[in-house]
Design an enzyme around this catalytic site. Structure first.
Site, PDB file in Angstrom:
ATOM      1  N   ASP A 229     -71.507  12.358  18.022  1.00  0.00           N
ATOM      2  CA  ASP A 229     -71.209  12.704  16.630  1.00  0.00           C
ATOM      3  C   ASP A 229     -71.637  11.518  15.759  1.00  0.00           C
ATOM      4  O   ASP A 229     -72.281  10.562  16.241  1.00  0.00           O
ATOM      5  CB  ASP A 229     -69.724  13.099  16.463  1.00  0.00           C
ATOM      6  CG  ASP A 229     -68.777  11.907  16.522  1.00  0.00           C
ATOM      7  OD1 ASP A 229     -69.220  10.776  16.843  1.00  0.00           O
ATOM      8  OD2 ASP A 229     -67.577  12.097  16.243  1.00  0.00           O
TER       9      ASP A 229
ATOM     10  N   CYS B 211     -68.720   9.270  20.928  1.00  0.00           N
ATOM     11  CA  CYS B 211     -68.135   9.456  19.596  1.00  0.00           C
ATOM     12  C   CYS B 211     -67.432   8.148  19.239  1.00  0.00           C
ATOM     13  O   CYS B 211     -67.655   7.135  19.902  1.00  0.00           O
ATOM     14  CB  CYS B 211     -67.216  10.685  19.534  1.00  0.00           C
ATOM     15  SG  CYS B 211     -65.695  10.604  20.493  1.00  0.00           S
ATOM     16  N   GLY B 212     -66.617   8.133  18.213  1.00  0.00           N
ATOM     17  CA  GLY B 212     -65.994   6.881  17.794  1.00  0.00           C
ATOM     18  C   GLY B 212     -65.181   6.257  18.925  1.00  0.00           C
ATOM     19  O   GLY B 212     -65.308   5.071  19.217  1.00  0.00           O
ATOM     20  N   THR B 213     -64.352   7.065  19.532  1.00  0.00           N
ATOM     21  CA  THR B 213     -63.498   6.585  20.635  1.00  0.00           C
ATOM     22  C   THR B 213     -63.975   7.043  22.002  1.00  0.00           C
ATOM     23  O   THR B 213     -63.508   6.512  23.019  1.00  0.00           O
ATOM     24  CB  THR B 213     -62.072   7.137  20.460  1.00  0.00           C
ATOM     25  OG1 THR B 213     -62.152   8.578  20.436  1.00  0.00           O
ATOM     26  CG2 THR B 213     -61.434   6.638  19.167  1.00  0.00           C
ATOM     27  N   GLY B 214     -64.803   8.053  22.048  1.00  0.00           N
ATOM     28  CA  GLY B 214     -65.186   8.694  23.313  1.00  0.00           C
ATOM     29  C   GLY B 214     -64.166   9.736  23.756  1.00  0.00           C
ATOM     30  O   GLY B 214     -64.401  10.461  24.722  1.00  0.00           O
TER      31      GLY B 214
ATOM     32  N   GLY C 242     -62.535  12.487  21.911  1.00  0.00           N
ATOM     33  CA  GLY C 242     -62.731  13.887  21.537  1.00  0.00           C
ATOM     34  C   GLY C 242     -63.922  14.517  22.242  1.00  0.00           C
ATOM     35  O   GLY C 242     -63.837  15.644  22.757  1.00  0.00           O
TER      36      GLY C 242
ATOM     37  N   HIS D 172     -66.650   7.770  43.395  1.00  0.00           N
ATOM     38  CA  HIS D 172     -65.478   8.500  43.878  1.00  0.00           C
ATOM     39  C   HIS D 172     -65.286   9.862  43.230  1.00  0.00           C
ATOM     40  O   HIS D 172     -64.783  10.776  43.875  1.00  0.00           O
ATOM     41  CB  HIS D 172     -64.207   7.674  43.643  1.00  0.00           C
ATOM     42  CG  HIS D 172     -64.078   6.511  44.572  1.00  0.00           C
ATOM     43  ND1 HIS D 172     -62.909   5.799  44.720  1.00  0.00           N
ATOM     44  CD2 HIS D 172     -64.981   5.919  45.409  1.00  0.00           C
ATOM     45  CE1 HIS D 172     -63.088   4.831  45.604  1.00  0.00           C
ATOM     46  NE2 HIS D 172     -64.338   4.875  46.024  1.00  0.00           N
TER      47      HIS D 172
ATOM     48  N   HIS E  65     -64.073  11.828  49.366  1.00  0.00           N
ATOM     49  CA  HIS E  65     -64.102  12.001  47.902  1.00  0.00           C
ATOM     50  C   HIS E  65     -64.618  13.386  47.518  1.00  0.00           C
ATOM     51  O   HIS E  65     -64.209  13.937  46.494  1.00  0.00           O
ATOM     52  CB  HIS E  65     -64.946  10.898  47.262  1.00  0.00           C
ATOM     53  CG  HIS E  65     -64.418   9.526  47.568  1.00  0.00           C
ATOM     54  ND1 HIS E  65     -63.200   9.094  47.115  1.00  0.00           N
ATOM     55  CD2 HIS E  65     -64.934   8.520  48.317  1.00  0.00           C
ATOM     56  CE1 HIS E  65     -62.983   7.861  47.557  1.00  0.00           C
ATOM     57  NE2 HIS E  65     -64.017   7.500  48.292  1.00  0.00           N
TER      58      HIS E  65
ATOM     59  N   ARG F 184     -61.799  15.795  47.509  1.00  0.00           N
ATOM     60  CA  ARG F 184     -60.939  15.630  46.324  1.00  0.00           C
ATOM     61  C   ARG F 184     -61.597  16.231  45.078  1.00  0.00           C
ATOM     62  O   ARG F 184     -60.916  16.853  44.254  1.00  0.00           O
ATOM     63  CB  ARG F 184     -60.620  14.147  46.120  1.00  0.00           C
ATOM     64  CG  ARG F 184     -59.732  13.626  47.239  1.00  0.00           C
ATOM     65  CD  ARG F 184     -59.656  12.126  47.298  1.00  0.00           C
ATOM     66  NE  ARG F 184     -58.863  11.719  48.456  1.00  0.00           N
ATOM     67  CZ  ARG F 184     -58.870  10.487  48.968  1.00  0.00           C
ATOM     68  NH1 ARG F 184     -59.629   9.551  48.421  1.00  0.00           N
ATOM     69  NH2 ARG F 184     -58.133  10.203  50.013  1.00  0.00           N
TER      70      ARG F 184
HETATM   71  C1  RB5 Z   1     -64.827  10.817  13.895  1.00  0.00           C
HETATM   72  O1  RB5 Z   1     -64.355  10.157  12.780  1.00  0.00           O
HETATM   73  C2  RB5 Z   1     -63.973  10.495  15.113  1.00  0.00           C
HETATM   74  O2  RB5 Z   1     -62.774  11.198  15.041  1.00  0.00           O
HETATM   75  C3  RB5 Z   1     -64.727  10.845  16.375  1.00  0.00           C
HETATM   76  O3  RB5 Z   1     -65.908  10.118  16.423  1.00  0.00           O
HETATM   77  C4  RB5 Z   1     -64.017  10.577  17.677  1.00  0.00           C
HETATM   78  O4  RB5 Z   1     -63.520   9.291  17.738  1.00  0.00           O
HETATM   79  C5  RB5 Z   1     -63.035  11.597  18.075  1.00  0.00           C
HETATM   80  O5  RB5 Z   1     -62.441  11.579  19.163  1.00  0.00           O
END
Ligand code: RB5
Length: 149
Positions: free
Chosen positions: A8, A65-68, A70, A98, A133, A136
């Protein structure tokens, strides 16, 4: 090896760096976007990458994404996709060895670009160990099919 990429807006710049890094190694890339910093919805890109793997269009995927969080959650809703969110190299190696992860997820606002590329390299070069593995990982598929373990 063919690698599907998706991100994203939060992951766009890191996805671009990964694409160039892979192309410099002559690794074939399918880039599902996004292609700018404009705000977009991460589930669409997690779905595009996961679908490409299930359809056999790519061997492995990388989603950013920002955090990975979502985008990995979205990819993991596709039966057969095992997306691993990694912020260090040990987990990236284990995810392949694994867990036979077929998608690597990265948080562009969590880790630096240098570490991200190291994680990518380790993920792509590590093979699944199989053996116990594999049993599993098969159990994960049983859960997906709604079967009791
Ligand atoms: C977008 O602002 C942010 O929510 C998206 O990149 C991500 O971090 C969502 O999990």
């Amino acid at each position: 090896m063919k690698v599907a990429l998706g991100a994203d807006h939060g992951g766009y710049e890191l996805k671009e760096a990964i694409r160039k890094h892979l192309q410099a190694q002559e690794i074939e890339v399918i880039d599902f976007g996004t292609h700018s910093n404009d705000s977009v919805d991460y589930p669409k890109y997690g779905f595009a990458v996961g679908s490409a793997i299930i359809k056999g269009e790519a061997d492995l995927g990388i989603v950013v994404c920002g955090t990975g969080l979502g985008i990995s959650m979205a990819a993991n809703k596709i039966p057969g996709i095992r997306a691993a969110l990694c912020s260090e190299t040990f987990s990236a190696r284990m995810a392949r060895e694994h867990n036979n992860a077929n998608v690597l997820a990265l948080g562009a606002r969590v880790i630096g670009g240098g570490l991200a590329l190291d994680i990518v390299d380790i993920f792509l070069k590590t093979e699944f160990s199989g053996g116990r593995h594999a049993l599993r990982v098969d159990l994960i598929s049983n859960i997906e099919r709604g079967e009791m373990i």
